[in-house]
Design a protein around this motif. Sequence first.
Motif, PDB file in Angstrom:
ATOM      1  N   GLY A  53      -3.087  -5.103   1.897  1.00 52.74           N
ATOM      2  CA  GLY A  53      -3.250  -6.543   2.103  1.00 52.74           C
ATOM      3  C   GLY A  53      -2.272  -7.172   3.061  1.00 52.74           C
ATOM      4  N   LYS A  56      -4.849  -7.847   7.938  1.00 55.03           N
ATOM      5  CA  LYS A  56      -6.256  -8.174   7.736  1.00 55.03           C
ATOM      6  C   LYS A  56      -7.136  -7.369   8.682  1.00 55.03           C
ATOM      7  CE  LYS A  56      -9.479 -12.092   7.651  1.00 55.03           C
ATOM      8  NZ  LYS A  56      -9.626 -13.560   7.881  1.00 55.03           N
ATOM      9  N   THR A  70     -11.108  -7.431  -0.247  1.00 56.87           N
ATOM     10  CA  THR A  70     -10.918  -7.603   1.199  1.00 56.87           C
ATOM     11  C   THR A  70     -10.188  -8.890   1.539  1.00 56.87           C
ATOM     12  OG1 THR A  70     -13.054  -6.464   1.461  1.00 56.87           O
ATOM     13  CG2 THR A  70     -12.088  -7.461   3.430  1.00 56.87           C
ATOM     14  N   ASP A  73      -4.627 -11.339  -0.983  1.00 56.18           N
ATOM     15  CA  ASP A  73      -3.331 -11.070  -0.368  1.00 56.18           C
ATOM     16  C   ASP A  73      -2.620  -9.943  -1.114  1.00 56.18           C
ATOM     17  OD1 ASP A  73      -2.252 -12.195  -2.699  1.00 56.18           O
ATOM     18  OD2 ASP A  73      -1.759 -14.106  -1.751  1.00 56.18           O
ATOM     19  N   THR A  74      -1.432  -9.584  -0.622  1.00 56.12           N
ATOM     20  CA  THR A  74      -0.715  -8.445  -1.201  1.00 56.12           C
ATOM     21  C   THR A  74      -0.335  -8.669  -2.658  1.00 56.12           C
ATOM     22  OG1 THR A  74       1.350  -9.347  -0.311  1.00 56.12           O
ATOM     23  CG2 THR A  74       0.231  -7.683   1.002  1.00 56.12           C
ATOM     24  N   ARG A  77      -3.356  -8.248  -4.909  1.00 54.45           N
ATOM     25  CA  ARG A  77      -3.732  -6.837  -5.010  1.00 54.45           C
ATOM     26  C   ARG A  77      -2.762  -6.079  -5.923  1.00 54.45           C
ATOM     27  NH1 ARG A  77      -6.369  -5.284   0.928  1.00 54.45           N
ATOM     28  NH2 ARG A  77      -6.993  -7.422   1.403  1.00 54.45           N
TER      29      ARG A  77
END
Length: 251
Positions: A53, A56, A70, A73-74, A77
């Motif tokens: 993440g 992009k 998809t 953000d990090t 995730r």
Amino acid sequence: MTDPALRVENLSKSFGALKASNDISLDLRPGEIHALIGPNGAGKSTLIKQISGSLKPDTGRIEALGRDITALDTVARARLGLGRTFQISSLAMEFSVLQNVVLGALGARGKAYGLFRNVMKDKALLTTAQEALKRVGLQEAAQQRTSDLSHGQRRQLEVAVALTLKPRLFLMDEPMAGLGASGSKDLTAFLDSLRQEAPILLVEHDMDAVFALADRISVLVYGEVIATGSADEIRNNPEVRRAYLGEEDLA
């Protein structure tokens, strides 16, 4: 057949005229170590950054643990269950080993709170951190300053920090980098034991470790996956031999 823990579909990323990722598709199955290999500049770290993440993709889709991630953000995730170790250390060198792992455990709660000295008195956080250090064999180094650790010990510490997040899948970017033969052997054994807890997408240049660990191997060259298969299939693939693996690497 069990659904993959991670699925990457038709992922592409360009930097100007350079296609760092060109229509990449691969997956990671439960209980598996899937190694990603390739020469320097092949796009391995770029792919890991897209999955984690921090970068992009231009096109394509990433699904993890049954969810389309998809657009996440990090942080989102990580909370979902993606654990990552980095090619370049992200540890706080001025902190002790234990403090670094406590910070990881604190992050797993989803928010920071209070003064750091109070955090270090939190019994639950300390227990989580100490258990993670024990798993990677660093319990005796808990009070050492992180900057005083050997390179190999820092790699072990990164794994311990990731473990505090209780990941459901791992992204590991060259965890063997800088380790001696003994350190690589120890970390290989640990990763082998970890796969049933959380499958691992492993970027690695240490081919002995790759061939010892990987259930499947994908070969990335110029941003494209040119082959995926078992260790034996990759060893004997003529295109892989020409593009990446020398005869001496396959003996």
